[in-house]
Design a protein around this motif. Structure first.
Motif, PDB file in Angstrom:
ATOM      1  N   HIS A 154       0.537  -1.124  -0.263  1.00 37.15           N
ATOM      2  CA  HIS A 154      -0.134  -0.121   0.726  1.00 37.15           C
ATOM      3  C   HIS A 154       0.888   1.596   0.536  1.00 37.15           C
ATOM      4  O   HIS A 154       2.420   1.085   0.647  1.00 37.15           O
ATOM      5  N   GLY A 190      -9.829   3.800   2.493  1.00 32.77           N
ATOM      6  CA  GLY A 190      -9.747   3.494   3.424  1.00 32.77           C
ATOM      7  C   GLY A 190     -10.158   4.982   4.754  1.00 32.77           C
ATOM      8  O   GLY A 190      -8.757   5.245   3.118  1.00 32.77           O
ATOM      9  N   GLU A 199      -2.671   8.038  -1.648  1.00 33.11           N
ATOM     10  CA  GLU A 199      -2.845   7.843   0.434  1.00 33.11           C
ATOM     11  C   GLU A 199      -2.988   9.553   0.083  1.00 33.11           C
ATOM     12  O   GLU A 199      -2.483  10.819  -0.167  1.00 33.11           O
TER      13      GLU A 199
HETATM   14  N1  DAH Z   1      -3.899   1.624   3.464  1.00 36.52           N
HETATM   15  C1  DAH Z   1      -5.250   0.648   3.556  1.00 36.52           C
HETATM   16  C2  DAH Z   1      -5.226  -0.623   2.567  1.00 36.52           C
HETATM   17  O1  DAH Z   1      -3.831  -0.218   1.435  1.00 36.52           O
HETATM   18  C3  DAH Z   1      -6.152   2.193   2.637  1.00 36.52           C
HETATM   19  C4  DAH Z   1      -5.205   3.165   3.989  1.00 36.52           C
HETATM   20  C5  DAH Z   1      -6.706   2.828   4.787  1.00 36.52           C
HETATM   21  C6  DAH Z   1      -4.733   4.054   4.044  1.00 36.52           C
HETATM   22  C7  DAH Z   1      -7.028   3.762   6.097  1.00 36.52           C
HETATM   23  C8  DAH Z   1      -5.176   4.784   5.538  1.00 36.52           C
HETATM   24  C9  DAH Z   1      -5.576   4.715   5.904  1.00 36.52           C
HETATM   25  O2  DAH Z   1      -4.309   5.533   5.010  1.00 36.52           O
HETATM   26  O3  DAH Z   1      -6.207   5.828   6.663  1.00 36.52           O
HETATM   27  O4  DAH Z   1      -6.170  -0.845   2.946  1.00 36.52           O
END
Ligand code: DAH
Length: 344
Positions: free
Chosen positions: A171, A285, A213
């Motif tokens: 991510h 998210g 992000e």
């Molecule tokens: N990293 C999460 C994913 O790949 C997505 C995500 C969710 C990023 C919440 C964030 C967050 O910065 O606050 O599923």
């Protein structure tokens, strides 16, 4: 000097008299007069023997001589039916259709990424980028996902065989870690990039995809800021009529956490495959940055708060341009790609 000028005059007469009707004769003219060891070069070489006060005048004579030889060459070449462009053009059929040079298009994911980035830029977010090959700490540990954390299960990835400490990031949250490592609050960044998961490829899952992000850390940042920022974003992206809802969720790096859905644009919330007949589609998210994450980077969690979010570019593109199969993005099929001609 006089003798030299006379000599050049003689050469001119000699050249004027040349007749060449075959291509071989044209070629030997070229070698004899224009070649790298030809007459023109030799005559030009005389310049160095000419006294300074005559150099200018002699230069002019040389120039004329050169033009004279070249013009003659052009003439005999045409007479012999040989190959200047002009001569060829005479046989060219101007009525033939032109040859088509295809113009490329921006990839739809690039188009959508640029749109998203420019919306957040208007809110003062700067762009930050991080490496696709990451270490465990930046991808997991620093984001409050220690080894053996069950949430790691959802993000299985590829490891680099030469060095198992390296992995392909799952991510763009890893870029949050990179930014907090190198910057002090206030921090306001978005981080676009490619991410990887060990998934079986299908219409709905792929082993690589793209995320953006967001991270905002300052004093007094609240959940209301998060909601308003993301609401502004979807309205800019999809139009004022779009509705949003936040659902409580869990991410190790945020507390509280929420997923954001928007009203389904494919079926106008009437129910379809994309929204699984619920009228809502999840697009990102988000949550308030977990104090442990802040403290991992020596950011005082009593003084600073922040929000973060991560959205999938493919998903936004699917909703915006009705792309129903993830595989289309990487198959390089021009029938798909050319539908985005002119889309900026
Ligand atoms: N990293 C999460 C994913 O790949 C997505 C995500 C969710 C990023 C919440 C964030 C967050 O910065 O606050 O599923």
């Amino acid at each position: 000097m006089e003798a030299l000028l006379q000599q050049i005059e003689n050469y001119k007469q000699e050249i004027a008299a040349v007749e060449a009707s075959t291509l071989e004769a044209v070629e030997s003219f070229r070698i004899q007069y224009l070649g790298s060891k030809g007459l023109l070069k030799t005559v030009m070489g005389e310049m160095k023997n000419v006294p300074n006060e005559h150099k200018r005048a002699f230069g002019q004579v040389l120039n004329e001589f050169k033009q004279f030889v070249e013009a003659k060459f052009e003439l005999i070449q045409q007479a012999a039916g040989g190959g200047t462009d002009n001569a060829k053009d005479n046989n060219f059929d101007w009525s033939l259709p032109g040859s088509f040079v295809p113009v490329g298009t921006r990839h739809p994911l690039t188009v959508v990424r640029n749109q998203i980035v420019s919306i957040f830029k208007t809110l003062g977010f700067a762009i930050a980028e991080g490496p696709e090959i990451e270490d465990d700490w930046h991808n997991f540990g620093a984001m409050n996902l220690p080894e053996d954390h069950p949430a790691r299960d959802m993000q299985d990835t590829f490891y680099i065989s030469q060095n198992p400490a390296w992995l392909l990031r799952t991510h763009t949250s890893s870029t949050q870690a990179r930014v907090m490592e190198s910057q002090k609050p206030p921090i306001r960044v978005i981080c676009p990039g490619r991410v990887y998961r060990n998934e079986t490829i299908s219409a709905r899952a792929h082993c690589f995809f793209h995320q953006i992000e967001g991270l905002y850390i300052d004093e007094n940042v609240s959940f209301a800021d998060l909601k308003q920022t993301l609401y502004f974003f979807v309205q800019e992206m999809f139009g004022k009529d779009v509705r949003v809802r936040f659902r409580p969720s869990y991410f190790p790096f945020t507390e509280p956490s929420a997923e954001m859905d928007i009203s389904c644009l494919i079926c106008d919330s009437k129910g379809c495959n994309v929204c699984k007949h619920t009228g809502w589609v999840e697009i990102l998210g988000s949550g308030m940055v977990h104090p442990n994450v802040l403290e991992n980077f020596s950011i005082d969690s009593n003084k600073y708060t922040g929000f973060a979010f991560g959205l999938g570019v493919e998903r936004i593109c699917q909703l915006k341009y009705q792309v129903n199969d993830l595989r289309l993005y990487s198959q390089n099929d021009v029938r798909f790609l050319k539908q985005f001609t002119g889309v900026m």
